[in-house]
Design an enzyme around this catalytic site. Structure first.
Site, PDB file in Angstrom:
ATOM      1  N   GLY A 180       0.826  -1.205   0.000  1.00  0.00           N
ATOM      2  CA  GLY A 180       0.000   0.000   0.000  1.00  0.00           C
ATOM      3  C   GLY A 180       0.854   1.245   0.000  1.00  0.00           C
ATOM      4  O   GLY A 180       1.669   1.461   0.897  1.00  0.00           O
ATOM      5  N   GLY A 201      -0.421   4.333   0.033  1.00  0.00           N
ATOM      6  CA  GLY A 201      -1.247   5.469   0.456  1.00  0.00           C
ATOM      7  C   GLY A 201      -0.452   6.297   1.449  1.00  0.00           C
ATOM      8  O   GLY A 201       0.785   6.244   1.490  1.00  0.00           O
ATOM      9  N   PHE A 202      -1.173   7.042   2.308  1.00  0.00           N
ATOM     10  CA  PHE A 202      -0.484   7.935   3.239  1.00  0.00           C
ATOM     11  C   PHE A 202       0.423   7.165   4.207  1.00  0.00           C
ATOM     12  O   PHE A 202       1.549   7.580   4.479  1.00  0.00           O
ATOM     13  CB  PHE A 202      -1.508   8.745   4.032  1.00  0.00           C
ATOM     14  CG  PHE A 202      -2.146   9.823   3.212  1.00  0.00           C
ATOM     15  CD1 PHE A 202      -1.504  11.034   3.012  1.00  0.00           C
ATOM     16  CD2 PHE A 202      -3.381   9.629   2.613  1.00  0.00           C
ATOM     17  CE1 PHE A 202      -2.079  12.029   2.240  1.00  0.00           C
ATOM     18  CE2 PHE A 202      -3.962  10.611   1.848  1.00  0.00           C
ATOM     19  CZ  PHE A 202      -3.317  11.823   1.658  1.00  0.00           C
ATOM     20  N   GLY A 203      -0.066   6.018   4.718  1.00  0.00           N
ATOM     21  CA  GLY A 203       0.709   5.262   5.703  1.00  0.00           C
ATOM     22  C   GLY A 203       1.926   4.590   5.085  1.00  0.00           C
ATOM     23  O   GLY A 203       3.047   4.714   5.594  1.00  0.00           O
ATOM     24  N   VAL A 236      -2.087  -7.703  -3.825  1.00  0.00           N
ATOM     25  CA  VAL A 236      -1.770  -8.696  -2.791  1.00  0.00           C
ATOM     26  C   VAL A 236      -3.064  -9.400  -2.404  1.00  0.00           C
ATOM     27  O   VAL A 236      -4.094  -8.755  -2.205  1.00  0.00           O
ATOM     28  CB  VAL A 236      -1.139  -7.989  -1.569  1.00  0.00           C
ATOM     29  CG1 VAL A 236      -1.018  -8.938  -0.388  1.00  0.00           C
ATOM     30  CG2 VAL A 236       0.223  -7.423  -1.947  1.00  0.00           C
ATOM     31  N   GLU A 279     -18.918  18.107   2.048  1.00  0.00           N
ATOM     32  CA  GLU A 279     -18.129  18.757   0.992  1.00  0.00           C
ATOM     33  C   GLU A 279     -18.764  18.529  -0.380  1.00  0.00           C
ATOM     34  O   GLU A 279     -18.852  19.444  -1.204  1.00  0.00           O
ATOM     35  CB  GLU A 279     -16.688  18.238   1.039  1.00  0.00           C
ATOM     36  CG  GLU A 279     -15.964  18.764   2.278  1.00  0.00           C
ATOM     37  CD  GLU A 279     -14.592  18.161   2.555  1.00  0.00           C
ATOM     38  OE1 GLU A 279     -13.793  18.830   3.231  1.00  0.00           O
ATOM     39  OE2 GLU A 279     -14.305  17.038   2.136  1.00  0.00           O
ATOM     40  N   ASP A 337      -5.733   3.329   7.855  1.00  0.00           N
ATOM     41  CA  ASP A 337      -7.168   3.035   7.949  1.00  0.00           C
ATOM     42  C   ASP A 337      -7.461   1.561   8.188  1.00  0.00           C
ATOM     43  O   ASP A 337      -8.578   1.212   8.543  1.00  0.00           O
ATOM     44  CB  ASP A 337      -7.870   3.442   6.644  1.00  0.00           C
ATOM     45  CG  ASP A 337      -8.106   4.929   6.556  1.00  0.00           C
ATOM     46  OD1 ASP A 337      -7.636   5.650   7.459  1.00  0.00           O
ATOM     47  OD2 ASP A 337      -8.750   5.375   5.591  1.00  0.00           O
ATOM     48  N   ALA A 378      -5.738  11.054   7.233  1.00  0.00           N
ATOM     49  CA  ALA A 378      -4.390  11.002   6.669  1.00  0.00           C
ATOM     50  C   ALA A 378      -3.287  11.276   7.712  1.00  0.00           C
ATOM     51  O   ALA A 378      -2.288  10.544   7.750  1.00  0.00           O
ATOM     52  CB  ALA A 378      -4.297  11.980   5.495  1.00  0.00           C
TER      53      ALA A 378
HETATM   54  C1  FAD Z   1     -13.352  10.775  -0.086  1.00  0.00           C
HETATM   55  C2  FAD Z   1     -12.388  10.818   1.076  1.00  0.00           C
HETATM   56  C3  FAD Z   1     -12.120  12.024   1.695  1.00  0.00           C
HETATM   57  C4  FAD Z   1     -11.220  12.089   2.755  1.00  0.00           C
HETATM   58  N1  FAD Z   1     -10.972  13.305   3.333  1.00  0.00           N
HETATM   59  C5  FAD Z   1     -10.018  13.380   4.288  1.00  0.00           C
HETATM   60  C6  FAD Z   1      -9.654  14.651   4.830  1.00  0.00           C
HETATM   61  O1  FAD Z   1     -10.214  15.692   4.452  1.00  0.00           O
HETATM   62  N2  FAD Z   1      -8.658  14.689   5.757  1.00  0.00           N
HETATM   63  C7  FAD Z   1      -8.016  13.557   6.181  1.00  0.00           C
HETATM   64  O2  FAD Z   1      -7.090  13.636   6.978  1.00  0.00           O
HETATM   65  N3  FAD Z   1      -8.364  12.342   5.712  1.00  0.00           N
HETATM   66  C8  FAD Z   1      -9.337  12.238   4.776  1.00  0.00           C
HETATM   67  N4  FAD Z   1      -9.683  11.008   4.265  1.00  0.00           N
HETATM   68  C9  FAD Z   1      -9.106   9.798   4.893  1.00  0.00           C
HETATM   69  C10 FAD Z   1      -7.703   9.545   4.392  1.00  0.00           C
HETATM   70  O3  FAD Z   1      -7.638   9.616   2.987  1.00  0.00           O
HETATM   71  C11 FAD Z   1      -7.288   8.182   4.894  1.00  0.00           C
HETATM   72  O4  FAD Z   1      -7.336   8.183   6.289  1.00  0.00           O
HETATM   73  C12 FAD Z   1      -5.896   7.808   4.418  1.00  0.00           C
HETATM   74  O5  FAD Z   1      -5.873   7.714   3.014  1.00  0.00           O
HETATM   75  C13 FAD Z   1      -5.474   6.491   5.042  1.00  0.00           C
HETATM   76  O6  FAD Z   1      -4.204   6.155   4.572  1.00  0.00           O
HETATM   77  P1  FAD Z   1      -3.813   4.626   4.389  1.00  0.00           P
HETATM   78  O7  FAD Z   1      -2.378   4.616   3.999  1.00  0.00           O
HETATM   79  O8  FAD Z   1      -4.250   3.838   5.555  1.00  0.00           O
HETATM   80  O9  FAD Z   1      -4.729   4.121   3.191  1.00  0.00           O
HETATM   81  P2  FAD Z   1      -4.852   4.644   1.705  1.00  0.00           P
HETATM   82  O10 FAD Z   1      -4.363   6.021   1.574  1.00  0.00           O
HETATM   83  O11 FAD Z   1      -6.246   4.337   1.311  1.00  0.00           O
HETATM   84  O12 FAD Z   1      -3.859   3.702   0.880  1.00  0.00           O
HETATM   85  C14 FAD Z   1      -4.051   2.329   0.774  1.00  0.00           C
HETATM   86  C15 FAD Z   1      -3.254   1.862  -0.440  1.00  0.00           C
HETATM   87  O13 FAD Z   1      -3.231   0.440  -0.425  1.00  0.00           O
HETATM   88  C16 FAD Z   1      -3.433  -0.051  -1.729  1.00  0.00           C
HETATM   89  N5  FAD Z   1      -4.006  -1.388  -1.598  1.00  0.00           N
HETATM   90  C17 FAD Z   1      -5.134  -1.728  -0.940  1.00  0.00           C
HETATM   91  N6  FAD Z   1      -5.314  -3.049  -1.006  1.00  0.00           N
HETATM   92  C18 FAD Z   1      -4.292  -3.551  -1.719  1.00  0.00           C
HETATM   93  C19 FAD Z   1      -3.947  -4.864  -2.131  1.00  0.00           C
HETATM   94  N7  FAD Z   1      -4.691  -5.914  -1.808  1.00  0.00           N
HETATM   95  N8  FAD Z   1      -2.832  -5.035  -2.868  1.00  0.00           N
HETATM   96  C20 FAD Z   1      -2.055  -3.970  -3.213  1.00  0.00           C
HETATM   97  N9  FAD Z   1      -2.349  -2.710  -2.843  1.00  0.00           N
HETATM   98  C21 FAD Z   1      -3.449  -2.508  -2.092  1.00  0.00           C
HETATM   99  C22 FAD Z   1      -4.397   0.956  -2.342  1.00  0.00           C
HETATM  100  O14 FAD Z   1      -4.338   0.907  -3.769  1.00  0.00           O
HETATM  101  C23 FAD Z   1      -3.890   2.270  -1.757  1.00  0.00           C
HETATM  102  O15 FAD Z   1      -2.931   2.878  -2.582  1.00  0.00           O
HETATM  103  C24 FAD Z   1     -10.586  10.913   3.219  1.00  0.00           C
HETATM  104  C25 FAD Z   1     -10.858   9.692   2.583  1.00  0.00           C
HETATM  105  C26 FAD Z   1     -11.746   9.643   1.521  1.00  0.00           C
HETATM  106  C27 FAD Z   1     -12.032   8.320   0.841  1.00  0.00           C
END
Ligand code: FAD
Length: 424
Positions: free
Chosen positions: A15, A17-19, A83, A175, A304, A320
């Site tokens: 992943g 994403g942010f984490g 994955v 929003e 998340d 995030a």
């Molecule tokens: C519409 C929306 C608005 C938001 N607004 C805000 C805001 O205003 N402020 C704020 O702080 N937060 C906001 N958030 C929440 C924030 O985006 C999340 O808390 C943050 O993205 C979590 O980060 P993460 O790394 O856990 O997951 P994510 O950023 O979701 O990243 C997960 C990554 O894992 C990858 N992945 C998942 N499953 C698999 C797999 N099986 N195999 C390979 N790759 C995989 C995905 O493709 C993705 O790139 C919002 C979320 C959404 C959906």
């Protein structure tokens, strides 16, 4: 006698994403070899997805190719793959197609997806916002609804086309509702000849008793009043009980609407299932205080997809900054372990909550300091621009917003993924 150099420690991060990305960034310079796996080729700034869905920003303004972001990190290999499991005993991550990747330390940062509270059949009628595809799908539906209304002669069908329902009044729902109202009231009216887009109904339906339930009462009340001043109809205390292609049912009443958007619930990724690990009701992995998975000291989980209590005893929110703090902590823990040190448990620090309401208003809760109105909007805008990646995107988003602010023009009003024959 020659000694072969020790093999670097292999860290696999699932992943970007942010984490996951933060973990990767914070491991720069550590004696590790990193494999970063994501099923998408881009890192996505989800907080601004709703702006793509409402034609305010282009997809490329809020997403970046992962490979490009890590091009200078020679020890990082980026893999575009899905994955589907973890072989914890064999210390391998399992990919679609049968490949597997070995690890010494694994970091699961796979995020969350929509939850329809047991009604997955609603998804085709009420798409949620999680990916760029979701955002362009919603954008297409909104724009096509106006186009079809322009050609519709039956008043009831036209009214249904001009009714936009958003389910869930958290930050994303608020929003979306405010921005669709702005689109209908300010951006579109001069472009159409047979409809008055200002007569579009934007209906925000929330099962709970207030909008922005995570904010203090006074900011929530302000958000409600602001939405109403934009013409948004807010329905509180009414769960939606049915969702179809024709509309929604709530409180025993049917509301005809051709565009429905889901902003009501999330469920964690399948990470807990992969490890048969304890999870909460939203499928979030219940991690140890050092963010490892119980019984697996070499597997961390962040963002998340995990559930962990914050200093106030409440779960750390799915936002995030929380994912980034956890990613940073895991990187520091990996470094410490390689040096034979131990770190104290993870401690979340909440820096504030922000939500925009339409193009000129916002609310901000910094704890002791609470802001609302135009000043909050400016701080909201500056914060979001600051957190975007790269000067080009910052300038481009700032310009797009200034243009919307000054001219009410939204430049991303393109209906893609289908001509007028297939668009729906
Ligand atoms: C519409 C929306 C608005 C938001 N607004 C805000 C805001 O205003 N402020 C704020 O702080 N937060 C906001 N958030 C929440 C924030 O985006 C999340 O808390 C943050 O993205 C979590 O980060 P993460 O790394 O856990 O997951 P994510 O950023 O979701 O990243 C997960 C990554 O894992 C990858 N992945 C998942 N499953 C698999 C797999 N099986 N195999 C390979 N790759 C995989 C995905 O493709 C993705 O790139 C919002 C979320 C959404 C959906």
């Amino acid at each position: 006698m020659s000694t072969s150099p020790a093999k670097p420690h292999r860290v696999v991060i699932v992943g970007a994403g942010f984490g996951g990305l933060e973990t990767t960034y914070r491991l720069a310079g550590a004696p590790v070899e990193i494999t970063l796996i994501d099923r998408r080729n881009h890192h996505l700034f989800q907080p601004l997805l709703y702006q793509v869905a409402t034609a305010s920003l282009a997809t490329s303004e809020i997403a970046w190719p992962i490979r490009y972001l890590l091009r200078d990190r020679k020890e990082v290999t980026t893999l575009f793959a899905n994955v589907n499991g973890v072989d914890a005993a064999g210390k391998r991550v399992l990919l679609d197609g049968g490949d597997s990747i070995p690890y010494d330390t694994l970091v699961l940062a796979t995020g969350a997806r929509h939850a329809y509270f047991g009604h997955d059949e609603w998804e085709p009628f009420a798409p949620g916002l999680k990916t760029l595809e979701d955002a362009t799908t919603v954008r297409r539906r909104i724009l096509v609804a106006f186009e079809r209304a322009e050609r519709e002669t039956d008043p009831e069908s036209r009214a249904a086309l001009l009714t936009f329902v958003i389910i869930g009044a958290g930050p994303t729902g608020v929003e979306l509702a405010g921005t669709i109202a702005d689109l209908a009231n300010d951006t579109l009216p001069r472009d159409f000849r047979h409809i008055d887009t200002r007569k579009a109904r934007v209906v925000l339906i929330e099962a709970g008793s207030r909008v922005l339930a995570g904010f203090p009462d006074d900011l929530s009340a302000y958000a409600l009043a602001s939405l109403q001043s934009l013409g948004v109809e807010v329905v509180l205390g009414e769960p939606v009980t049915e969702c179809t292609a024709d509309g929604v049912v709530y409180g025993g009443k049917k509301l005809e609407a051709r565009t429905i958007i889901w902003a009501a619930g999330v469920r964690a990724s399948r990470a807990a299932e992969w490890l048969n690990a304890p999870a909460d009701r939203a499928s979030r992995l219940m991690v140890e205080p050092d963010l490892t998975v119980p019984g697996h000291p070499d597997i961390f989980a962040v963002g998340d997809t995990v559930s962990i209590a914050g200093p106030d005893g409440n779960p750390v929110p799915g936002i995030a900054p929380a994912a980034k703090q956890e990613g940073r902590y895991v990187a520091e823990t990996i470094r410490a372990r390689l040096d034979g040190r131990k770190l104290p448990p993870f401690r979340y620090k909440h820096s504030g909550s922000l939500a925009q309401i339409g193009k000129r208003l916002a609310v901000i809760d910094f704890g002791r300091i609470k802001l609302r109105g135009a000043i909050a909007w400016w701080i909201w805008g500056i914060a979001h621009i600051y957190f975007l990646i790269g000067l080009r995107n910052r300038l481009s988003v700032a310009l797009s917003w200034l243009w919307i602010h000054a001219r009410d023009q939204r430049t991303s009003r393109l209906i893609t993924q289908g001509s007028s024959k297939v668009a729906s």
